[in-house]
Write an enzyme that holds these catalytic residues in place. Structure first.
Site, short mmCIF file in Angstrom:
data_model
loop_
_atom_site.label_atom_id
_atom_site.label_comp_id
_atom_site.label_asym_id
_atom_site.label_seq_id
_atom_site.Cartn_x
_atom_site.Cartn_y
_atom_site.Cartn_z
CG ASN A 110 -1.87 1.17 1.24
OD1 ASN A 110 -2.46 1.49 0.19
ND2 ASN A 110 -2.05 1.82 2.37
CG HIS A 112 -0.83 6.52 4.51
ND1 HIS A 112 -2.22 6.52 4.48
CD2 HIS A 112 -0.47 7.44 5.46
CE1 HIS A 112 -2.67 7.39 5.37
NE2 HIS A 112 -1.64 7.95 5.98
C1 GRF Z 1 -2.74 8.55 -3.06
O1 GRF Z 1 -2.56 9.78 -2.42
C2 GRF Z 1 -2.35 7.41 -2.15
O2 GRF Z 1 -1.34 7.73 -1.27
C3 GRF Z 1 -3.63 7.17 -1.39
O3 GRF Z 1 -4.65 7.37 -2.33
C4 GRF Z 1 -4.20 8.25 -3.35
C5 GRF Z 1 -4.38 7.52 -4.66
O4 GRF Z 1 -4.09 8.36 -5.77
N1 GRF Z 1 -3.62 5.84 -0.81
P1 GRF Z 1 -4.11 7.74 -7.24
O5 GRF Z 1 -5.49 7.12 -7.44
O6 GRF Z 1 -3.01 6.74 -7.35
O7 GRF Z 1 -3.91 8.92 -8.15
#
Ligand code: GRF
Length: 206
Positions: A110, A112
Site C-alpha cells: 500500500n 500512504h
Molecule cells: C494517493 O494519495 C495514495 O497515497 C492514497 O490514495 C491516493 C491515490 O491516488 N492511498 P491515485 O489514485 O493513485 O492517483
C-alpha cells in the site's frame, strides 16, 4: 514480477508504475508485468486508463454484492487466477479482511500519503498541515491487519511550507508517491526478508 493493481479512483500511482514498466524513466525501467487491474468502482478513472492500455481490467463493484465477504471472495477469485507476486493497492478505498491479508501475507503493498506511523487514516495531508509538521511525505508498506500499519518498504520526504494547505501538500507528496512506488517495487524485485517490523532489502548486485 507479476503485479495485480487494485484501485478505486484517479489511478495516478497505477499510471506511474505502468510508465516505469513501458518507458525508460530515471533509474531505468521497472522489470515487471501488470497482470490484472481491478477497481471496486465503475467510474474510476484508473480503470478506464487500464482498459485503454489493454490490460486485463475489471470492475468488481462492491455495491452489487450482498455483503463485504461476497465482494472480497470475487476479488480473491480474480487475484488467484492472475497469479501475482505482489498485490499493489493504488488508492484502493476498501479495507481488506484479516483472512485476505493472511492469504497474501507480506505480498500486499500500500502507499500512504504521510510518513507513517504519523497520520494514518483518511486526509493524511490535512492532518499533517493541521498538526504543523515541517516535513511530511509518503510511505510504501506491506499491508497487515491494522490500518496503515505494516512493515515499511520505502519512505520519501517533502517539506511542508508555511502557506501549504491540504491540496498543495498533497500535490507535492503525490509526485514523490509515484517515484516511491516504483522504487519499492524495484527494491523488492532484488530480494528482501522481513525481520519483525523491518523490511531488509537485498543490496543491488554489481
Ligand atoms: C494517493 O494519495 C495514495 O497515497 C492514497 O490514495 C491516493 C491515490 O491516488 N492511498 P491515485 O489514485 O493513485 O492517483
Amino acid at each position: 514480477m507479476r503485479l495485480a493493481i487494485l484501485l478505486s479512483g484517479r489511478g495516478s500511482n497505477f499510471q506511474a508504475i505502468h510508465e516505469a514498466i513501458h518507458e525508460t524513466v530515471q533509474g531505468g525501467t521497472l522489470d515487471a508485468e501488470i497482470a490484472l487491474v481491478l477497481s471496486n468502482r465503475p467510474d474510476a478513472q484508473g480503470i478506464q486508463r487500464a482498459r485503454e492500455y489493454g490490460y486485463d481490467a475489471h470492475v468488481i463493484d462492491h455495491k452489487t454484492f450482498a455483503n463485504r465477504a461476497a465482494h472480497e471472495e470475487e476479488v480473491l477469485r480474480r487475484l488467484d487466477a492472475a497469479h501475482p507476486d505482489f498485490i499493489v493497492l493504488a488508492g484502493y478505498m476498501r479495507l481488506l479482511s484479516p483472512s485476505f491479508v493472511e492469504r497474501w501475507r507480506n505480498r500486499i503493498l500500500n502507499i500512504h500519503p504521510s510518513l507513517l506511523p504519523a497520520f494514518p487514516g483518511v486526509d493524511a495531508q490535512a492532518q499533517a498541515v493541521a498538526y504543523g509538521v515541517k516535513v511530511s511525505g509518503c510511505t510504501v508498506h506491506f499491508v497487515d491487519e491494522h490500518l496503515d500499519a505494516g512493515p515499511i518498504i520505502v519512505q520519501r520526504t517533502v517539506p511542508v511550507h508555511e502557506d501549504d494547505d491540504a491540496s498543495t501538500l498533497a500535490a507535492r507528496i503525490l509526485e514523490q508517491e509515484h517515484a516511491a512506488y516504483v522504487e519499492a517495487l524495484r527494491k523488492l524485485a532484488r530480494g528482501y526478508r522481513i525481520e519483525g517490523r523491518r523490511v531488509v532489502l537485498s543490496p543491488p548486485s554489481s
